[in-house]
Scaffold this motif. Structure first.
Motif, PDB file in Angstrom:
ATOM      1  N   LEU A 244       0.875  -1.167   0.000  1.00  0.00           N
ATOM      2  CA  LEU A 244       0.000   0.000   0.000  1.00  0.00           C
ATOM      3  C   LEU A 244       0.912   1.217   0.000  1.00  0.00           C
ATOM      4  O   LEU A 244       1.804   1.318   0.841  1.00  0.00           O
ATOM      5  CB  LEU A 244      -0.888   0.000   1.252  1.00  0.00           C
ATOM      6  N   ALA A 245       0.719   2.112  -0.958  1.00  0.00           N
ATOM      7  CA  ALA A 245       1.548   3.312  -1.039  1.00  0.00           C
ATOM      8  C   ALA A 245       0.662   4.547  -1.015  1.00  0.00           C
ATOM      9  O   ALA A 245      -0.382   4.586  -1.672  1.00  0.00           O
ATOM     10  CB  ALA A 245       2.395   3.305  -2.308  1.00  0.00           C
ATOM     11  N   ALA A 246       1.078   5.518  -0.225  1.00  0.00           N
ATOM     12  CA  ALA A 246       0.442   6.837  -0.221  1.00  0.00           C
ATOM     13  C   ALA A 246       1.460   7.782  -0.839  1.00  0.00           C
ATOM     14  O   ALA A 246       2.638   7.774  -0.462  1.00  0.00           O
ATOM     15  CB  ALA A 246       0.113   7.268   1.205  1.00  0.00           C
ATOM     16  N   PHE A 247       1.023   8.560  -1.815  1.00  0.00           N
ATOM     17  CA  PHE A 247       1.982   9.442  -2.476  1.00  0.00           C
ATOM     18  C   PHE A 247       1.302  10.699  -2.977  1.00  0.00           C
ATOM     19  O   PHE A 247       0.083  10.750  -3.151  1.00  0.00           O
ATOM     20  CB  PHE A 247       2.687   8.717  -3.638  1.00  0.00           C
ATOM     21  N   SER A 248       2.124  11.711  -3.177  1.00  0.00           N
ATOM     22  CA  SER A 248       1.646  12.933  -3.814  1.00  0.00           C
ATOM     23  C   SER A 248       2.678  13.359  -4.847  1.00  0.00           C
ATOM     24  O   SER A 248       3.877  13.192  -4.652  1.00  0.00           O
ATOM     25  CB  SER A 248       1.415  14.052  -2.793  1.00  0.00           C
ATOM     26  N   ILE A 249       2.169  13.862  -5.936  1.00  0.00           N
ATOM     27  CA  ILE A 249       3.010  14.408  -7.003  1.00  0.00           C
ATOM     28  C   ILE A 249       2.570  15.858  -7.165  1.00  0.00           C
ATOM     29  O   ILE A 249       1.441  16.111  -7.565  1.00  0.00           O
ATOM     30  CB  ILE A 249       2.831  13.641  -8.323  1.00  0.00           C
ATOM     31  N   THR A 250       3.448  16.773  -6.830  1.00  0.00           N
ATOM     32  CA  THR A 250       3.103  18.189  -6.852  1.00  0.00           C
ATOM     33  C   THR A 250       3.870  18.911  -7.949  1.00  0.00           C
ATOM     34  O   THR A 250       5.102  18.947  -7.921  1.00  0.00           O
ATOM     35  CB  THR A 250       3.434  18.844  -5.492  1.00  0.00           C
ATOM     36  N   PRO A 251       3.168  19.484  -8.915  1.00  0.00           N
ATOM     37  CA  PRO A 251       3.835  20.290  -9.935  1.00  0.00           C
ATOM     38  C   PRO A 251       4.444  21.532  -9.284  1.00  0.00           C
ATOM     39  O   PRO A 251       3.854  22.109  -8.369  1.00  0.00           O
ATOM     40  CB  PRO A 251       2.709  20.694 -10.884  1.00  0.00           C
ATOM     41  N   VAL A 252       5.607  21.905  -9.731  1.00  0.00           N
ATOM     42  CA  VAL A 252       6.295  23.081  -9.192  1.00  0.00           C
ATOM     43  C   VAL A 252       6.459  24.102 -10.321  1.00  0.00           C
ATOM     44  O   VAL A 252       6.808  23.742 -11.446  1.00  0.00           O
ATOM     45  CB  VAL A 252       7.679  22.697  -8.620  1.00  0.00           C
ATOM     46  N   GLY A 253       6.166  25.360 -10.013  1.00  0.00           N
ATOM     47  CA  GLY A 253       6.387  26.426 -10.978  1.00  0.00           C
ATOM     48  C   GLY A 253       5.232  26.684 -11.927  1.00  0.00           C
ATOM     49  O   GLY A 253       5.397  27.389 -12.915  1.00  0.00           O
ATOM     50  N   VAL A 254       4.044  26.120 -11.618  1.00  0.00           N
ATOM     51  CA  VAL A 254       2.898  26.346 -12.492  1.00  0.00           C
ATOM     52  C   VAL A 254       1.866  27.268 -11.851  1.00  0.00           C
ATOM     53  O   VAL A 254       0.795  27.476 -12.404  1.00  0.00           O
ATOM     54  CB  VAL A 254       2.219  25.012 -12.899  1.00  0.00           C
ATOM     55  N   GLY A 255       2.191  27.793 -10.680  1.00  0.00           N
ATOM     56  CA  GLY A 255       1.260  28.679  -9.986  1.00  0.00           C
ATOM     57  C   GLY A 255       0.629  27.994  -8.790  1.00  0.00           C
ATOM     58  O   GLY A 255       0.947  26.858  -8.455  1.00  0.00           O
ATOM     59  N   GLU A 256      -0.290  28.697  -8.158  1.00  0.00           N
ATOM     60  CA  GLU A 256      -0.918  28.205  -6.938  1.00  0.00           C
ATOM     61  C   GLU A 256      -1.942  27.104  -7.213  1.00  0.00           C
ATOM     62  O   GLU A 256      -2.052  26.145  -6.459  1.00  0.00           O
ATOM     63  CB  GLU A 256      -1.597  29.366  -6.212  1.00  0.00           C
ATOM     64  N   ASP A 257      -2.704  27.213  -8.280  1.00  0.00           N
ATOM     65  CA  ASP A 257      -3.713  26.210  -8.621  1.00  0.00           C
ATOM     66  C   ASP A 257      -3.071  25.123  -9.474  1.00  0.00           C
ATOM     67  O   ASP A 257      -2.705  25.355 -10.624  1.00  0.00           O
ATOM     68  CB  ASP A 257      -4.870  26.858  -9.381  1.00  0.00           C
ATOM     69  N   VAL A 258      -2.917  23.939  -8.893  1.00  0.00           N
ATOM     70  CA  VAL A 258      -2.267  22.833  -9.599  1.00  0.00           C
ATOM     71  C   VAL A 258      -3.258  21.712  -9.946  1.00  0.00           C
ATOM     72  O   VAL A 258      -2.856  20.629 -10.339  1.00  0.00           O
ATOM     73  CB  VAL A 258      -1.087  22.263  -8.778  1.00  0.00           C
TER      74      VAL A 258
END
Length: 101
Positions: free
Chosen positions: A2-16
């Protein structure tokens, strides 16, 4: 696994949301049990399957962003399945028992 993960774009602004939706689409199309919440997505399967999906989801974000940050937490318990729901059900059962006292 079981994996919990997040992928967060960086440099595209506040609304991702749009960029994250690309990752979630890949995850849902994988066919593996998964659940998306506000900050993390959980996915269950064999090691290679889970990390393959995380890689494809990351590639989908990188296709619409020049940078991303990834956080991964994994629980590896050979022979266990359906931990995605079983863990939550266990906690809910204990909460119900406590309320009955």
């Amino acid at each position: 696994m079981l994996a919990a993960f997040s992928i967060t774009p960086v440099g595209v602004g506040e609304d991702v949301g749009r960029e994250v939706a690309e990752a979630v689409r890949v995850i849902r199309e994988s066919g593996l049990p998964n659940r998306t919440a506000a900050s993390f997505t959980e996915i269950e399967g064999e090691w290679d399957e889970v990390f393959g999906v995380i890689k494809k989801a990351t590639d989908a974000v990188m296709a619409v962003s020049s940078r991303c940050s990834i956080v991964i937490k994994a629980d590896i318990r050979p022979g266990r399945t359906d931990t995605l729901t079983a863990k939550v059900e266990s906690v809910e059962r204990y909460l119900t028992e406590q309320n009955a006292i």
